[in-house]
Design an enzyme around this catalytic site. Structure first.
Site, PDB file in Angstrom:
ATOM      1  N   LEU A 223       0.858  -1.196   0.000  1.00  0.00           N
ATOM      2  CA  LEU A 223       0.000   0.000   0.000  1.00  0.00           C
ATOM      3  C   LEU A 223       0.888   1.237   0.000  1.00  0.00           C
ATOM      4  O   LEU A 223       1.787   1.342   0.830  1.00  0.00           O
ATOM      5  CB  LEU A 223      -0.884   0.046   1.256  1.00  0.00           C
ATOM      6  CG  LEU A 223      -2.056  -0.919   1.387  1.00  0.00           C
ATOM      7  CD1 LEU A 223      -2.673  -0.772   2.780  1.00  0.00           C
ATOM      8  CD2 LEU A 223      -3.106  -0.639   0.316  1.00  0.00           C
ATOM      9  N   HIS A 224       0.621   2.149  -0.929  1.00  0.00           N
ATOM     10  CA  HIS A 224       1.428   3.367  -0.936  1.00  0.00           C
ATOM     11  C   HIS A 224       0.715   4.585  -1.495  1.00  0.00           C
ATOM     12  O   HIS A 224       1.177   5.702  -1.323  1.00  0.00           O
ATOM     13  CB  HIS A 224       2.709   3.150  -1.747  1.00  0.00           C
ATOM     14  CG  HIS A 224       2.472   3.131  -3.231  1.00  0.00           C
ATOM     15  ND1 HIS A 224       1.949   2.043  -3.889  1.00  0.00           N
ATOM     16  CD2 HIS A 224       2.656   4.094  -4.176  1.00  0.00           C
ATOM     17  CE1 HIS A 224       1.851   2.322  -5.178  1.00  0.00           C
ATOM     18  NE2 HIS A 224       2.265   3.561  -5.385  1.00  0.00           N
ATOM     19  N   ARG A 225      -0.416   4.409  -2.183  1.00  0.00           N
ATOM     20  CA  ARG A 225      -1.042   5.551  -2.857  1.00  0.00           C
ATOM     21  C   ARG A 225      -1.565   6.559  -1.842  1.00  0.00           C
ATOM     22  O   ARG A 225      -2.223   6.185  -0.863  1.00  0.00           O
ATOM     23  CB  ARG A 225      -2.158   5.094  -3.786  1.00  0.00           C
ATOM     24  CG  ARG A 225      -1.643   4.369  -4.994  1.00  0.00           C
ATOM     25  CD  ARG A 225      -2.650   4.247  -6.119  1.00  0.00           C
ATOM     26  NE  ARG A 225      -2.018   3.612  -7.261  1.00  0.00           N
ATOM     27  CZ  ARG A 225      -1.344   4.263  -8.204  1.00  0.00           C
ATOM     28  NH1 ARG A 225      -1.246   5.581  -8.133  1.00  0.00           N
ATOM     29  NH2 ARG A 225      -0.769   3.619  -9.201  1.00  0.00           N
TER      30      ARG A 225
END
Length: 390
Positions: A223-225
């Site tokens: 997860l990074h957005r």
């Protein structure tokens, strides 16, 4: 070399400048550089790293994993707002063209460096070549979507990964003769590297985690957005959904620095302190490839991972409301599940109870995309330069 280059004062052997800026670019550029070198005659290149991905250790590791040569030029731009980063790349890239010349500028993907270098080249009347053109999420809240649209408008040759991209480009007024369907160059890297992927058991043992915890199967999480991790009201429920899944299936979570920082800021980091989670720092390419290849499922908000899991035949649950890679849903293993925690958990149960989507590998995702690019571009440049000389 053409008279047009000599007349402009460029070196007789001006290179194709190939630009990388962030992690996804490296996987796309490595096979292109190799294909240009193997072409007969070879296409001279100059590899420019903008430094948009500014973790030196991770950058060096990825270059090694992908057997990508060290950059000829590093602009060392580092972090900043989208405006600052884009402007700084432009300021530092233009002198490279002045000093080294450019037969063309080849950019990949949709990061800020892609747009910045394309804009500099277009204003200097240097051909812009865009690899991975025409992908659209139809969500202009994503900065990558703005980069994609504008880069495609600036480009002279637009190489596409899927045929539906041509419909997107036509709607935006781009002529068919500028588009070339070549396939997915990221899959070239995956197929070339798969035999060197790090086995998950070795990876966990090296990280000091108990490999026996994944003997019955495991999932992988990334997860990074910003839309997912920058707001507590979104990130918290996603983490709660992952906690529920982890009760049934151990989850190897490669924790992005942005996500970790936000979990700490929101007071949520302790939610990952649960038996079902195996937390790792960001991983190299070969480590992530090994993790994904052995997983029962992958939960992600990454665009590239949607493609890689399709090529690997591993079910992918994409924690987003849209995707710029629809072929991974229509033909591949990807399912869009959004950010509602109930939907995420239900989709995970469907994979565990029914095996999930297996799909098929799309057309031209065969490991030869870079060869097709090299063959086409050599001919296009020769024709373009002949036309300029006329």
């Amino acid at each position: 070399m053409s008279g047009s280059l000599a007349k402009s004062g460029l070196p007789a052997a001006a290179p194709v400048i190939c630009v990388v800026g962030a992690r996804p670019n490296y996987m796309k550029m490595a096979p292109i550089i190799r294909a240009f070198a193997a072409h007969e005659p070879p296409l001279p290149t100059l590899l420019v790293h903008t430094g948009q991905h500014y973790d030196p250790a991770m950058k060096d590791r990825l270059f090694t994993d992908l057997e990508l040569p060290a950059p000829d030029v590093n602009l060392a731009v580092g972090s900043g707002t989208h405006a600052v980063q884009t402007a700084e790349v432009m300021k530092r890239f233009e002198p490279v063209i002045d000093e080294r010349g450019a037969r063309a500028v080849l950019v990949v993907g949709d990061v800020n460096s892609t747009l910045a270098c394309a804009l500099v080249a277009a204003k200097r009347h240097i051909p812009v070549i865009h690899v991975e053109s025409g992908l659209r999420s139809n969500d202009r809240r994503m900065p990558e979507e703005i980069n994609r649209i504008l880069t495609d408008q600036l480009s002279d040759v637009l190489y596409t990964t899927e045929r539906s991209a041509h419909d997107n480009l036509r709607r935006e007024g781009i002529a068919d003769e500028r588009m070339v369907f070549v396939g997915n160059v990221m899959i070239d890297s995956l197929l070339a590297s798969r035999s060197r992927a790090v086995p998950p058991v070795e990876l966990l043992a090296a990280a000091g985690l108990d490999p026996s915890r994944i003997e019955g199967g495991y999932g992988v999480v990334t997860l990074h957005r910003p839309s997912n991790v920058d707001h507590a009201e979104t990130l918290g429920p996603i983490i709660d959904a992952l906690r529920e899944i982890a009760h049934r299936l151990p989850l190897v979570f490669a924790l992005h620095p942005r996500t970790r920082a936000n979990l700490e800021r929101f007071g949520m980091l302790d939610r990952l302190d649960a038996p079902g989670f195996l937390i790792l720092p960001p991983q190299g390419y070969l480590e992530m490839l090994g993790l994904m290849a052995g997983a029962a499922m992958v939960l992600t908000d990454s665009g590239g991972i949607q493609e890689e899991t399709t090529a690997l035949g591993v079910p992918c649950l994409t924690i987003r409301e849209n995707t710029e890679r629809p072929i991974t849903v229509e033909q591949g293993t990807n399912t869009l599940v959004g950010t509602d925690p109930g939907a995420i958990v239900s989709a995970a149960w469907a994979v565990l109870d029914g095996g999930g989507k297996r799909g098929r590998v799309p057309e031209h995702w065969d490991g030869r995309t870079a060869e097709r690019i090299a063959g086409h571009l050599a001919g296009w440049l020769a024709e373009h330069e002949t036309a300029l000389d006329a």
